[in-house]
Design a protein around this motif. Structure first.
Motif, PDB file in Angstrom:
ATOM      1  N   ASP A  44       0.733  -1.152   0.112  1.00 29.68           N
ATOM      2  CA  ASP A  44       0.196   0.007   0.003  1.00 29.68           C
ATOM      3  C   ASP A  44       0.853   1.281   0.014  1.00 29.68           C
ATOM      4  O   ASP A  44       2.130   1.232   0.333  1.00 29.68           O
ATOM      5  CB  ASP A  44      -1.057  -0.024   1.244  1.00 29.68           C
ATOM      6  CG  ASP A  44      -2.011  -1.129   1.071  1.00 29.68           C
ATOM      7  OD1 ASP A  44      -2.261  -1.528   0.059  1.00 29.68           O
ATOM      8  OD2 ASP A  44      -2.644  -1.177   2.163  1.00 29.68           O
ATOM      9  N   ALA A  45       0.402   2.305  -0.685  1.00 29.72           N
ATOM     10  CA  ALA A  45       0.944   3.656  -0.629  1.00 29.72           C
ATOM     11  C   ALA A  45       0.202   4.822  -0.016  1.00 29.72           C
ATOM     12  O   ALA A  45      -0.712   4.581   0.328  1.00 29.72           O
ATOM     13  CB  ALA A  45       1.055   4.134  -2.096  1.00 29.72           C
ATOM     14  N   PHE A  46       1.065   5.596   0.481  1.00 37.37           N
ATOM     15  CA  PHE A  46       0.388   6.798   1.278  1.00 37.37           C
ATOM     16  C   PHE A  46      -0.390   7.508   0.492  1.00 37.37           C
ATOM     17  O   PHE A  46      -0.029   7.875  -0.638  1.00 37.37           O
ATOM     18  CB  PHE A  46       1.374   7.542   2.068  1.00 37.37           C
ATOM     19  CG  PHE A  46       1.949   7.184   3.207  1.00 37.37           C
ATOM     20  CD1 PHE A  46       1.124   7.312   4.345  1.00 37.37           C
ATOM     21  CD2 PHE A  46       3.101   6.600   3.377  1.00 37.37           C
ATOM     22  CE1 PHE A  46       1.537   6.663   5.621  1.00 37.37           C
ATOM     23  CE2 PHE A  46       3.484   6.054   4.519  1.00 37.37           C
ATOM     24  CZ  PHE A  46       2.875   6.168   5.692  1.00 37.37           C
ATOM     25  N   GLN A  47      -1.744   8.132   0.684  1.00 42.33           N
ATOM     26  CA  GLN A  47      -2.595   8.788  -0.072  1.00 42.33           C
ATOM     27  C   GLN A  47      -2.319  10.261   0.649  1.00 42.33           C
ATOM     28  O   GLN A  47      -2.470  10.369   1.941  1.00 42.33           O
ATOM     29  CB  GLN A  47      -3.931   8.399  -0.096  1.00 42.33           C
ATOM     30  CG  GLN A  47      -4.846   9.039  -1.281  1.00 42.33           C
ATOM     31  CD  GLN A  47      -6.061   8.413  -1.300  1.00 42.33           C
ATOM     32  OE1 GLN A  47      -6.572   7.840  -0.251  1.00 42.33           O
ATOM     33  NE2 GLN A  47      -6.653   8.399  -2.294  1.00 42.33           N
ATOM     34  N   VAL A  48      -2.094  11.316  -0.026  1.00 45.22           N
ATOM     35  CA  VAL A  48      -1.801  12.585   0.459  1.00 45.22           C
ATOM     36  C   VAL A  48      -2.976  13.558   0.243  1.00 45.22           C
ATOM     37  O   VAL A  48      -3.675  13.352  -0.902  1.00 45.22           O
ATOM     38  CB  VAL A  48      -0.349  13.017   0.179  1.00 45.22           C
ATOM     39  CG1 VAL A  48       0.804  12.170   0.400  1.00 45.22           C
ATOM     40  CG2 VAL A  48      -0.320  13.392  -1.414  1.00 45.22           C
ATOM     41  N   ASP A  49      -2.830  14.590   0.993  1.00 48.43           N
ATOM     42  CA  ASP A  49      -4.116  15.587   0.788  1.00 48.43           C
ATOM     43  C   ASP A  49      -3.205  16.622  -0.135  1.00 48.43           C
ATOM     44  O   ASP A  49      -2.228  16.388  -0.667  1.00 48.43           O
ATOM     45  CB  ASP A  49      -4.446  16.216   2.038  1.00 48.43           C
ATOM     46  CG  ASP A  49      -3.525  16.849   2.624  1.00 48.43           C
ATOM     47  OD1 ASP A  49      -2.475  17.111   2.127  1.00 48.43           O
ATOM     48  OD2 ASP A  49      -3.714  17.261   4.050  1.00 48.43           O
ATOM     49  N   TYR A  50      -3.951  17.716  -0.461  1.00 48.50           N
ATOM     50  CA  TYR A  50      -3.650  18.770  -1.407  1.00 48.50           C
ATOM     51  C   TYR A  50      -2.413  19.443  -0.928  1.00 48.50           C
ATOM     52  O   TYR A  50      -1.666  20.185  -1.858  1.00 48.50           O
ATOM     53  CB  TYR A  50      -4.715  19.856  -1.712  1.00 48.50           C
ATOM     54  CG  TYR A  50      -5.295  20.584  -0.477  1.00 48.50           C
ATOM     55  CD1 TYR A  50      -4.523  21.856  -0.415  1.00 48.50           C
ATOM     56  CD2 TYR A  50      -5.991  20.378   0.465  1.00 48.50           C
ATOM     57  CE1 TYR A  50      -5.026  22.545   0.805  1.00 48.50           C
ATOM     58  CE2 TYR A  50      -6.399  21.087   1.432  1.00 48.50           C
ATOM     59  CZ  TYR A  50      -5.880  22.221   1.602  1.00 48.50           C
ATOM     60  OH  TYR A  50      -6.084  22.856   2.721  1.00 48.50           O
ATOM     61  N   LEU A  51      -2.043  19.352   0.489  1.00 46.07           N
ATOM     62  CA  LEU A  51      -0.715  19.993   0.924  1.00 46.07           C
ATOM     63  C   LEU A  51       0.545  18.824   0.893  1.00 46.07           C
ATOM     64  O   LEU A  51       1.503  19.266   1.470  1.00 46.07           O
ATOM     65  CB  LEU A  51      -1.087  20.700   2.410  1.00 46.07           C
ATOM     66  CG  LEU A  51      -2.027  21.778   2.240  1.00 46.07           C
ATOM     67  CD1 LEU A  51      -2.406  22.205   3.724  1.00 46.07           C
ATOM     68  CD2 LEU A  51      -1.535  22.892   1.418  1.00 46.07           C
ATOM     69  N   GLY A  52       0.105  17.810   0.447  1.00 49.85           N
ATOM     70  CA  GLY A  52       1.088  16.722   0.619  1.00 49.85           C
ATOM     71  C   GLY A  52       1.405  15.913   1.827  1.00 49.85           C
ATOM     72  O   GLY A  52       2.395  15.237   2.030  1.00 49.85           O
ATOM     73  N   ARG A  53       0.556  16.230   2.673  1.00 48.12           N
ATOM     74  CA  ARG A  53       0.390  15.543   4.105  1.00 48.12           C
ATOM     75  C   ARG A  53      -0.213  14.070   4.008  1.00 48.12           C
ATOM     76  O   ARG A  53      -1.223  13.895   3.381  1.00 48.12           O
ATOM     77  CB  ARG A  53      -0.386  16.440   4.926  1.00 48.12           C
ATOM     78  CG  ARG A  53       0.357  17.508   5.389  1.00 48.12           C
ATOM     79  CD  ARG A  53      -0.819  18.537   6.384  1.00 48.12           C
ATOM     80  NE  ARG A  53      -1.937  18.557   5.788  1.00 48.12           N
ATOM     81  CZ  ARG A  53      -2.792  19.585   6.036  1.00 48.12           C
ATOM     82  NH1 ARG A  53      -2.470  20.225   7.031  1.00 48.12           N
ATOM     83  NH2 ARG A  53      -3.751  19.797   5.452  1.00 48.12           N
ATOM     84  N   PRO A  54       0.521  13.015   4.546  1.00 49.54           N
ATOM     85  CA  PRO A  54      -0.153  11.756   4.395  1.00 49.54           C
ATOM     86  C   PRO A  54      -1.344  11.542   5.184  1.00 49.54           C
ATOM     87  O   PRO A  54      -1.443  12.196   6.160  1.00 49.54           O
ATOM     88  CB  PRO A  54       0.969  11.045   5.011  1.00 49.54           C
ATOM     89  CG  PRO A  54       1.965  11.620   5.796  1.00 49.54           C
ATOM     90  CD  PRO A  54       1.638  13.102   5.215  1.00 49.54           C
ATOM     91  N   ARG A  55      -2.328  11.094   4.562  1.00 49.80           N
ATOM     92  CA  ARG A  55      -3.815  10.981   5.165  1.00 49.80           C
ATOM     93  C   ARG A  55      -4.323   9.641   5.354  1.00 49.80           C
ATOM     94  O   ARG A  55      -4.866   9.139   6.206  1.00 49.80           O
ATOM     95  CB  ARG A  55      -4.755  11.689   4.212  1.00 49.80           C
ATOM     96  CG  ARG A  55      -4.610  13.099   4.418  1.00 49.80           C
ATOM     97  CD  ARG A  55      -5.184  13.638   5.468  1.00 49.80           C
ATOM     98  NE  ARG A  55      -4.928  15.072   5.627  1.00 49.80           N
ATOM     99  CZ  ARG A  55      -4.555  15.817   7.051  1.00 49.80           C
ATOM    100  NH1 ARG A  55      -4.821  14.985   8.105  1.00 49.80           N
ATOM    101  NH2 ARG A  55      -4.484  16.914   7.110  1.00 49.80           N
ATOM    102  N   SER A  56      -4.038   8.667   4.276  1.00 44.70           N
ATOM    103  CA  SER A  56      -4.444   7.237   4.624  1.00 44.70           C
ATOM    104  C   SER A  56      -3.562   6.452   3.542  1.00 44.70           C
ATOM    105  O   SER A  56      -2.934   6.917   2.876  1.00 44.70           O
ATOM    106  CB  SER A  56      -6.106   7.267   4.054  1.00 44.70           C
ATOM    107  OG  SER A  56      -6.127   7.638   2.721  1.00 44.70           O
TER     108      SER A  56
END
Length: 99
Positions: A44-56
């Motif tokens: 699995d890979a990190f999914q990031v938000d629009y600021l590049g912060r890992p979310r899920s």
């Protein structure tokens, strides 16, 4: 529903091998014609938000055009894996759309 979607829709849920990659078709696009595949046997890979912060965490996906590198024929890896009638119909669709 247009012809290309009718031809590609039965592929949803099928496992496809493209080169060294293996994935399951989870979605299809019609313009340009492509398969959206979920990578199999990959971490699995990190999914990031629009600021590049890992979310899920999420399974990686990729978009695979159905055309080969020449742009005029069905991708060779797909030709070998699809039912003969589907491969022929897709190849004819690709050739007719270039005319």
């Amino acid at each position: 529903m247009n012809t290309i979607l009718q031809l590609l829709e039965p592929l949803i849920g099928q496992e496809i091998h493209i080169g060294e990659h293996r994935g399951t078709v989870i979605e299809i696009h019609d313009d340009p014609p492509a398969l959206i595949l979920r990578a199999e046997n990959s971490p699995d890979a990190f999914q990031v938000d629009y600021l590049g912060r890992p979310r899920s965490m999420a399974q990686p996906t990729w978009t695979q055009p159905i055309v080969g590198s020449s742009g005029g024929n069905l991708h060779p890896d797909l030709q070998r894996q699809l039912p003969l009638e589907t491969a022929r119909a897709l190849d004819e669709f690709i050739k007719s759309s270039r005319s």
